[in-house]
Motif scaffolding. Structure first.
Motif, short mmCIF file in Angstrom:
data_model
loop_
_atom_site.label_atom_id
_atom_site.label_comp_id
_atom_site.label_asym_id
_atom_site.label_seq_id
_atom_site.Cartn_x
_atom_site.Cartn_y
_atom_site.Cartn_z
N LEU A 288 -4.36 14.71 -5.26
CA LEU A 288 -4.41 13.77 -4.14
C LEU A 288 -3.74 12.46 -4.51
N TRP A 289 -4.03 11.93 -5.69
CA TRP A 289 -3.44 10.67 -6.14
C TRP A 289 -1.92 10.78 -6.27
N GLN A 290 -1.45 11.92 -6.74
CA GLN A 290 -0.02 12.07 -7.01
C GLN A 290 0.79 12.38 -5.76
N THR B 58 0.83 -1.21 0.00
CA THR B 58 0.00 0.00 0.00
C THR B 58 0.86 1.25 0.00
N GLN B 59 1.90 1.25 0.84
CA GLN B 59 2.79 2.40 0.90
C GLN B 59 3.51 2.60 -0.42
N THR B 60 3.98 1.53 -1.04
CA THR B 60 4.68 1.63 -2.33
C THR B 60 3.75 2.12 -3.43
N ALA B 61 2.54 1.56 -3.48
CA ALA B 61 1.57 1.92 -4.53
C ALA B 61 1.16 3.39 -4.45
N THR B 62 1.05 3.92 -3.24
CA THR B 62 0.66 5.32 -3.08
C THR B 62 1.85 6.27 -3.19
N ARG C 51 -12.38 21.70 -10.69
CA ARG C 51 -11.80 21.65 -9.34
C ARG C 51 -11.78 20.23 -8.79
N GLY C 52 -12.85 19.48 -9.03
CA GLY C 52 -12.89 18.10 -8.56
C GLY C 52 -11.84 17.23 -9.24
N ILE C 53 -11.69 17.41 -10.56
CA ILE C 53 -10.70 16.63 -11.31
C ILE C 53 -9.29 16.98 -10.85
N TYR C 54 -9.02 18.26 -10.71
CA TYR C 54 -7.67 18.70 -10.32
C TYR C 54 -7.32 18.24 -8.91
N THR C 55 -8.27 18.35 -7.99
CA THR C 55 -8.02 17.94 -6.60
C THR C 55 -7.80 16.43 -6.52
N THR C 56 -8.59 15.65 -7.25
CA THR C 56 -8.42 14.19 -7.26
C THR C 56 -7.05 13.82 -7.82
N MET C 57 -6.65 14.47 -8.90
CA MET C 57 -5.34 14.20 -9.51
C MET C 57 -4.21 14.54 -8.53
#
Length: 326
Positions: free
Chosen positions: A195-197, A135-139, A187-193
């Motif tokens: 967060l993932w990165q 999980t740590q590696t994937a994130t 804003r939702g797309i940018y925030t999700t992106m």
């Protein structure tokens, strides 16, 4: 005559005392440098980098007070004082870019800032160490993917014809949506992106802080009959609270910039309504319109706002908690 001689003697004594103090401080500084010379040697590349790329460019901030001509330079440009700032604040775009900047920053504070804390606690609380490491590696890995690649993935995923999101919507019976040209989705797309990165990389600091909590506190909580949730609330969170406060203050100023490089790659004229921020507006003024004085003024305005936010966050933290940055 006697008073003049006495006055001259006192001045000479005072001068000698000041000189001796200065020499003593120089000697003390020399002893400190000699004691840890290897550490200061390692510090030199970082200091040179900051001087060259962080402090030297500040000389160019005076452009904000000129009607700057690229070919004539500062000496050949007209000094206009605060006119560039007045033009920016009276511009019809002022309210829009400031509002968008703070709205996107607010989304990041409410979503992107607390999520790494939750992720760090979840990783450390997992019983299965293999799942925890995976999980740590994937994130963690998305942090090392270029912003250009990430934005390209977002554009492809949200494509109205071939994007996986729209393909799923079609399977569910919905009409495809061209997400990237609709302001309400940006804003939702940018925030999700974002967060993932960034979530996995930002969680590392909190994982390190969690490792430093005294295990005897958990043992004492277990003896008192505390369950997992109560241990997190009463031991884990208070234990990493100083780290949370420090990271919050450090990140509050950066949030004003809201990762404008990614916004430049994602936004379109149709999404300026919700996507255009101070940094992207300054970019267009300088690069596209070649209005360098006004662009510098806008950038300086952004820096001042970031400074005010950092100082304000530090003062609020000082009143509410015992942890502050300075």
């Amino acid at each position: 005559m006697a008073n003049a001689v006495l006055k001259e003697k006192n001045e000479k004594t005072l001068s000698n005392n000041v000189y001796k103090k200065f020499i003593n401080k120089v000697k003390m500084f020399g002893r400190i440098i000699k004691k840890d010379w290897d550490l200061y040697l390692l510090l030199i590349p970082g200091v040179i980098w900051f001087l060259m790329f962080a402090y030297k460019p500040m000389v160019g901030l005076r452009t904000a007070f000129y009607d700057y001509n690229l070919f004539k330079g500062i000496s050949g440009s007209t000094f206009v004082g605060l006119q560039n700032f007045k033009d920016f604040m009276s511009s019809p775009d002022f309210i829009r870019v400031v509002k968008n900047t703070f709205m996107i920053a607010l989304w990041q504070i409410l979503i992107c800032f607390p999520f790494p804390i939750i992720l760090a606690i979840a990783i450390t609380e997992m019983k299965n160490k293999f799942v925890s490491k995976m999980t740590q590696t994937a994130t963690f890995l998305p942090h090392f993917i270029s912003a250009v690649v990430v934005c390209g993935l977002v554009v492809n995923f949200t494509s109205p014809s071939t994007g996986i999101i729209n393909l799923m919507l079609e399977k569910l019976g919905f009409e495809p949506i061209y997400f990237m040209v609709k302001p309400e989705y940006f804003r939702g797309i940018y925030t999700t992106m974002t967060l993932w990165q960034t979530a996995g990389f930002n969680a590392i600091v909190y994982i390190a802080a969690l490792m430093g909590i005294d295990q005897q506190l958990y043992e004492a909580a277990t003896v008192d009959g505390a369950n997992k949730w109560k241990k997190i609330v009463n031991v884990t969170i208070p234990g990493i609270l100083p780290t949370i406060v420090t990271m919050f203050i450090l990140n509050i100023g950066k949030m004003v910039k809201v990762g404008y490089e990614s916004i430049l790659l994602l936004y379109k004229p149709t999404t300026y309504q919700t996507a255009d921020v101070i940094a992207t507006y300054a970019y267009r003024l300088g690069i596209e319109q070649r209005n360098y004085g006004l662009a510098t003024a806008v950038g300086l305005f952004e820096a001042v706002i970031a400074l005010i936010m950092v100082v304000g966050a530090n003062k609020i933290s000082k009143k509410l908690t015992e942890s502050t940055l300075w």
